[in-house]
Design a protein around this motif. Structure first.
Motif, PDB file in Angstrom:
ATOM      1  N   ASP A   1       0.849  -1.185   0.000  1.00 16.90           N
ATOM      2  CA  ASP A   1       0.000   0.000   0.000  1.00 16.90           C
ATOM      3  C   ASP A   1       0.887   1.238   0.000  1.00 16.90           C
ATOM      4  OD1 ASP A   1       0.905   0.398   2.609  1.00 16.90           O
ATOM      5  OD2 ASP A   1      -0.945  -0.276   3.551  1.00 16.90           O
TER       6      ASP A   1
ATOM      7  N   SER B   1      -9.455   5.428   1.725  1.00 15.88           N
ATOM      8  CA  SER B   1      -8.069   5.580   2.176  1.00 15.88           C
ATOM      9  C   SER B   1      -7.923   6.592   3.308  1.00 15.88           C
ATOM     10  CB  SER B   1      -7.170   5.983   0.992  1.00 15.88           C
ATOM     11  OG  SER B   1      -7.134   4.963   0.026  1.00 15.88           O
TER      12      SER B   1
ATOM     13  N   LYS C   1      -3.863  -5.445   2.545  1.00 15.08           N
ATOM     14  CA  LYS C   1      -2.484  -5.910   2.413  1.00 15.08           C
ATOM     15  C   LYS C   1      -2.436  -7.409   2.147  1.00 15.08           C
ATOM     16  CE  LYS C   1      -0.264  -2.418   5.338  1.00 15.08           C
ATOM     17  NZ  LYS C   1       0.562  -2.181   6.546  1.00 15.08           N
TER      18      LYS C   1
END
Length: 355
Positions: free
Chosen positions: A210, A284, A303
């Motif tokens: 990320d 986000s 992730k």
């Protein structure tokens, strides 16, 4: 005695030839004598004629060869060329590492996709083989612009190490990384005219999953490569991600604001739709606000999804001074010391050795 017909002559091979303008049209000629006939006729031509014919045949062969030859790219400085520059083959590693040794600034390009084509020279074409998510269908030109911008920034700064960051995030792409896709795309395009300046100062970081890891892992990678931490950091990515990197990731790593630079680059012509900015805030910004290190909840789940090949993260090996940052998790900003405290003088220069 019967006179010989000058128009027709019986050859020893049992065939006949008809004279026509200095050449013979061969009839019923045995194959075994064809080469001899052609050679004799060729030798009888004026030298100027044979030269011109030979030249034209040669040009034709070159044209055919070039039309069939697949495009290839040779790096600007190959080991062979290094030898001719008084750089012996067994010193190539030393030659490259000497370039790394002088670097003090980090230029990081965040990856967004993986290229699965066979020819990286095609990577900038609209229908090229990048693994694109639905919302990325019109963003390919931005990826190429990110690569180009990173190269150009590094070309202007001989003290910069260019790091392409991004792991093996697409299971359909196989075990190929975003970082390597970007590096090879730059290489196939001759580093956009800066190969002699940038190629040996460009490396990959192939584990980030990320944007936070893009930044933290690249700082660690700089430490691995150069032997010390960077003095400044420049990030290249989309304009809409500036807040995420500058106000959130930089702050989480306690990196000094005055030594952090952000370069936002988008597509050539098509503006990003408003939905992208809304998605950035929802998917986000909101999550990193409550989870600045991306270690819980949705961010942790993402992730896992972006690590389909279950790579073990090797860091903080190579940057042991960052070990506590790698293990910190929580809503609060890490309150311990970091290697870049006190203008990066937390550690004596003698202690900066690649691990």
């Amino acid at each position: 005695m019967k006179k010989r017909n000058l128009a027709t002559a019986t050859t020893s091979s049992g065939g006949s030839s008809v004279s026509s303008g200095g050449f013979s049209v061969v009839r019923h000629l045995k194959p075994t004598n064809l080469f001899r006939i052609v050679r004799n006729q060729w030798n009888s031509l004026p030298k100027s004629t044979t030269f011109m014919v030979g030249f034209l045949l040669g040009m034709l062969m070159v044209a055919v060869a070039l039309s069939l030859k697949k495009r290839t790219y040779s790096p600007p400085v190959t080991p062979h060329e290094m030898k001719h520059q008084n750089i012996q083959d067994n010193s190539v590693i030393e030659y490259v590492q000497n370039k790394w040794k002088n670097c003090k600034d980090l230029v990081m390009v965040a990856g967004h996709s993986v290229y699965v084509g066979h020819d990286f020279q095609d990577a900038d074409e609209a229908n090229s083989a990048w693994t694109l998510l639905t919302y990325q269908k019109n963003q390919l030109s931005a990826f190429i612009n990110h690569i180009k911008a990173g190269v150009e920034i590094a070309a202007k700064n001989p003290m910069a190490l260019l790091v392409f960051s991004g792991g093996e995030t697409r299971i359909q792409a196989g075990p190929r990384s975003e970082a390597a896709s970007y590096w090879w795309t730059a290489d196939a395009h001759a580093w956009f005219g800066h190969g002699d300046l940038v190629r040996h100062r460009a490396v990959t970081e192939e584990y980030a999953r990320d944007s936070f890891e893009n930044l933290m892992f690249s700082i660690c990678r700089f430490r691995q490569i150069v032997g010390r931490y960077p003095e400044t950091v420049t990030v290249v990515s989309f304009n809409f991600k500036e807040k995420r990197f500058v106000a959130m990731h930089r702050k989480a790593l306690k990196w000094p604001a005055e030594k952090f630079h952000y370069v936002g680059v988008d597509m050539d012509t098509t503006p990003l739709p408003k939905s992208v900015f809304k998605a950035e805030q929802k998917n986000s910004i909101a999550h990193f606000t409550n989870d600045p290190y991306g270690c819980t909840g949705l961010l942790l789940k993402k992730k896992g999804q972006r690590n389909a090949f279950r790579r073990e993260i090797p860091y903080p090996k190579g940057c042991p001074e960052m070990a506590t940052l790698f293990t910190h998790c929580g809503t609060q900003i890490y309150d311990g010391r970091v290697p870049w405290d006190d203008d990066g003088k937390m550690y004596n220069e003698d202690n900066y050795r690649a691990s």
